[in-house]
Design a protein around this motif. Structure first.
Motif, PDB file in Angstrom:
ATOM      1  N   THR A 224      14.211  14.210  -1.962  1.00 13.78           N
ATOM      2  CA  THR A 224      13.671  13.082  -2.371  1.00 13.78           C
ATOM      3  C   THR A 224      13.755  11.985  -1.298  1.00 13.78           C
ATOM      4  O   THR A 224      12.199  11.122  -1.965  1.00 13.78           O
ATOM      5  CB  THR A 224      14.588  12.639  -3.658  1.00 13.78           C
ATOM      6  OG1 THR A 224      15.101  13.601  -4.599  1.00 13.78           O
ATOM      7  CG2 THR A 224      14.984  11.698  -4.290  1.00 13.78           C
ATOM      8  N   ALA A 225      14.389  11.896  -0.578  1.00 10.77           N
ATOM      9  CA  ALA A 225      15.131  11.093   0.365  1.00 10.77           C
ATOM     10  C   ALA A 225      13.030  10.904   1.497  1.00 10.77           C
ATOM     11  O   ALA A 225      12.714  10.055   1.845  1.00 10.77           O
ATOM     12  CB  ALA A 225      15.762  11.094   1.633  1.00 10.77           C
ATOM     13  N   LEU A 226      13.017  12.015   1.386  1.00  6.54           N
ATOM     14  CA  LEU A 226      11.745  12.363   1.844  1.00  6.54           C
ATOM     15  C   LEU A 226      10.907  11.824   2.051  1.00  6.54           C
ATOM     16  O   LEU A 226       9.313  11.065   1.566  1.00  6.54           O
ATOM     17  CB  LEU A 226      11.207  13.694   2.480  1.00  6.54           C
ATOM     18  CG  LEU A 226      10.019  14.513   3.524  1.00  6.54           C
ATOM     19  CD1 LEU A 226       9.701  13.594   4.779  1.00  6.54           C
ATOM     20  CD2 LEU A 226      10.130  15.474   3.464  1.00  6.54           C
ATOM     21  N   GLN A 227       9.953  12.272   0.198  1.00  5.44           N
ATOM     22  CA  GLN A 227       9.173  11.792  -0.984  1.00  5.44           C
ATOM     23  C   GLN A 227       9.641  10.026  -0.904  1.00  5.44           C
ATOM     24  O   GLN A 227       8.089   9.479  -0.753  1.00  5.44           O
ATOM     25  CB  GLN A 227       9.302  12.143  -2.164  1.00  5.44           C
ATOM     26  CG  GLN A 227       9.535  14.159  -2.547  1.00  5.44           C
ATOM     27  CD  GLN A 227       9.692  14.230  -2.996  1.00  5.44           C
ATOM     28  OE1 GLN A 227      10.434  13.987  -4.162  1.00  5.44           O
ATOM     29  NE2 GLN A 227       9.370  15.111  -4.190  1.00  5.44           N
ATOM     30  N   ASN A 228      10.124   9.547  -0.785  1.00  8.75           N
ATOM     31  CA  ASN A 228      10.800   7.821  -1.300  1.00  8.75           C
ATOM     32  C   ASN A 228      10.295   7.677   0.059  1.00  8.75           C
ATOM     33  O   ASN A 228       9.094   5.998   0.166  1.00  8.75           O
ATOM     34  CB  ASN A 228      12.214   7.320  -1.305  1.00  8.75           C
ATOM     35  CG  ASN A 228      12.241   7.788  -2.386  1.00  8.75           C
ATOM     36  OD1 ASN A 228      12.099   8.169  -3.941  1.00  8.75           O
ATOM     37  ND2 ASN A 228      13.775   8.030  -2.676  1.00  8.75           N
ATOM     38  N   ALA A 229      10.359   7.896   1.326  1.00  5.56           N
ATOM     39  CA  ALA A 229       9.532   7.743   2.417  1.00  5.56           C
ATOM     40  C   ALA A 229       9.027   7.589   2.836  1.00  5.56           C
ATOM     41  O   ALA A 229       7.943   6.537   3.835  1.00  5.56           O
ATOM     42  CB  ALA A 229       9.981   8.060   3.867  1.00  5.56           C
ATOM     43  N   PHE A 230       7.556   8.332   2.638  1.00  6.98           N
ATOM     44  CA  PHE A 230       6.682   8.844   2.079  1.00  6.98           C
ATOM     45  C   PHE A 230       5.930   7.858   1.615  1.00  6.98           C
ATOM     46  O   PHE A 230       4.498   7.128   1.918  1.00  6.98           O
ATOM     47  CB  PHE A 230       5.352  10.243   1.949  1.00  6.98           C
ATOM     48  CG  PHE A 230       4.611  10.507   1.757  1.00  6.98           C
ATOM     49  CD1 PHE A 230       4.219  10.587   2.311  1.00  6.98           C
ATOM     50  CD2 PHE A 230       3.650  10.681  -0.158  1.00  6.98           C
ATOM     51  CE1 PHE A 230       2.430  10.983   3.001  1.00  6.98           C
ATOM     52  CE2 PHE A 230       2.651  10.679   0.028  1.00  6.98           C
ATOM     53  CZ  PHE A 230       2.072  10.906   1.189  1.00  6.98           C
ATOM     54  N   PHE A 231       6.329   7.618   0.038  1.00  6.44           N
ATOM     55  CA  PHE A 231       5.455   6.887  -0.405  1.00  6.44           C
ATOM     56  C   PHE A 231       5.530   5.089  -0.271  1.00  6.44           C
ATOM     57  O   PHE A 231       4.853   4.511  -0.307  1.00  6.44           O
ATOM     58  CB  PHE A 231       6.263   6.353  -2.458  1.00  6.44           C
ATOM     59  CG  PHE A 231       6.438   7.663  -2.304  1.00  6.44           C
ATOM     60  CD1 PHE A 231       4.408   7.694  -3.428  1.00  6.44           C
ATOM     61  CD2 PHE A 231       6.719   8.020  -3.011  1.00  6.44           C
ATOM     62  CE1 PHE A 231       4.459   9.049  -3.752  1.00  6.44           C
ATOM     63  CE2 PHE A 231       6.517   9.452  -4.178  1.00  6.44           C
ATOM     64  CZ  PHE A 231       5.375   9.565  -4.480  1.00  6.44           C
ATOM     65  N   VAL A 232       6.564   4.419   0.859  1.00  5.02           N
ATOM     66  CA  VAL A 232       6.947   3.250   1.622  1.00  5.02           C
ATOM     67  C   VAL A 232       5.102   3.414   2.750  1.00  5.02           C
ATOM     68  O   VAL A 232       4.955   2.467   2.563  1.00  5.02           O
ATOM     69  CB  VAL A 232       7.586   3.450   2.857  1.00  5.02           C
ATOM     70  CG1 VAL A 232       7.850   2.460   3.135  1.00  5.02           C
ATOM     71  CG2 VAL A 232       8.951   2.855   1.321  1.00  5.02           C
ATOM     72  N   VAL A 233       5.524   4.825   3.613  1.00  6.99           N
ATOM     73  CA  VAL A 233       4.028   4.451   4.236  1.00  6.99           C
ATOM     74  C   VAL A 233       3.138   4.796   3.621  1.00  6.99           C
ATOM     75  O   VAL A 233       1.760   3.614   4.740  1.00  6.99           O
ATOM     76  CB  VAL A 233       4.640   6.285   4.863  1.00  6.99           C
ATOM     77  CG1 VAL A 233       3.288   6.739   6.586  1.00  6.99           C
ATOM     78  CG2 VAL A 233       5.431   6.488   6.400  1.00  6.99           C
ATOM     79  N   LEU A 234       2.411   5.650   2.546  1.00  8.28           N
ATOM     80  CA  LEU A 234       1.499   4.811   1.403  1.00  8.28           C
ATOM     81  C   LEU A 234       1.100   3.722   1.523  1.00  8.28           C
ATOM     82  O   LEU A 234       0.119   3.341   1.548  1.00  8.28           O
ATOM     83  CB  LEU A 234       2.164   6.016   0.311  1.00  8.28           C
ATOM     84  CG  LEU A 234       0.400   6.356  -0.454  1.00  8.28           C
ATOM     85  CD1 LEU A 234      -0.672   7.032   0.548  1.00  8.28           C
ATOM     86  CD2 LEU A 234       0.633   6.438  -1.986  1.00  8.28           C
TER      87      LEU A 234
END
Length: 273
Positions: free
Chosen positions: A113-123
């Motif tokens: 879940t933390a990885l998914q959230n971090a990816f959305f910030v990079v996006l």
């Protein structure tokens, strides 16, 4: 005409006329010089204003660029740390797959879940090149995670079937089995044999072959399914099918993880320059 014959009064008149002419000529020159001075002052003021505006714009642009670099650095750092955490937990599962730990499963879910959230910030922060590289890295991490989890489930199925075979063999012995063959003739043994054949067929098949309705893999898959038919519970049936069907493809993508990680690092550094 002789100058000696010009009356004094006429000479004075000529002097007055000459002085008036000089004065008349001096007025336009003074006006022109004044205009030139004003124009030069205005041009200087305009140049100073433009320089001040340009300097302010450059300062504002530099400040915004610095702020953007800092925001992206934080986003990329959080994303890479999340990647590391998921990878670390996946490695732990692979190293100790025979000990199922509910806490490890919960930790993995939180890390994903933390990885998914971090990816959305990079996006969101970009640029597009970083988002594309982050997506490829996330896919590789996801494949790695799915592979080790399905591998652990598959290993668990083997261990469970072996234990079940032991119990059924004891039951056969108690029921009066005379030969070793009779004793080992268990339902679990037939499932294990079919599973071993299916695993070998999976290793030899391509991705396309594993999803076709014909060929050696499909035939081995049908025999494996038939081995389970009398079994109402079908213990571990779905986990086994998922691993032998999709496991090789997951592993192939998971093996690209180091390369995808390096690609993201290169793009991230370029985006922060």
């Amino acid at each position: 005409m002789s100058y000696a014959k010009i009356p004094l009064m006429d000479l004075q008149g000529l002097g007055a006329i000459a002085a008036a002419a000089v004065a008349a000529a001096t007025v336009p020159i003074t006006v022109l010089v004044g205009r030139w001075q004003v124009r030069a002052a205005v041009q200087a003021a305009e140049a100073a204003y433009r320089a001040a505006v340009d300097a302010a714009q450059r300062q504002g642009t530099d400040a915004h660029a610095q702020w953007r670099r800092e925001v992206r650095r934080e986003a990329y750092t959080a994303f890479l740390l999340a990647v590391h955490q998921v990878t670390r937990l996946a490695n732990a599962v692979e190293d100790d797959y025979h000990n199922e730990n509910p806490d490890s499963t919960a930790d993995m879910e939180r890390a994903v879940t933390a990885l998914q959230n971090a990816f959305f910030v990079v996006l969101l922060e970009g640029p597009d090149s970083a988002a594309v590289a982050a997506n490829a890295l996330s896919d590789a991490v996801g494949a790695r995670t799915q592979f080790v989890l399905s591998q652990a489930a598959y290993a668990g199925a083997w261990m469970s079937l072996i234990e079940r075979h032991r119990r059924e063999r004891e039951a056969n012995r108690t029921a009066g089995a005379v030969t070793t063959q009779e004793e080992n003739d268990t339902h679990a043994r037939r499932i294990l044999d079919a599973l071993q054949e299916l695993s070998a067929a999976s290793d030899a098949a391509s991705c396309e072959d594993r999803h076709r309705d014909e060929g050696p893999f499909h035939e081995a898959l049908q025999r494996f399914r038939a081995s389970y038919e009398p079994d109402v519970i079908r213990e571990h049936y779905g986990e086994v099918l998922y691993f032998v069907t999709d496991g090789p493809d997951l592993k192939e993508k998971a093996d690209t993880l180091p390369a995808r990680h390096q690609e993201f690092m290169v793009v991230a550094r370029a985006a922060m320059e």
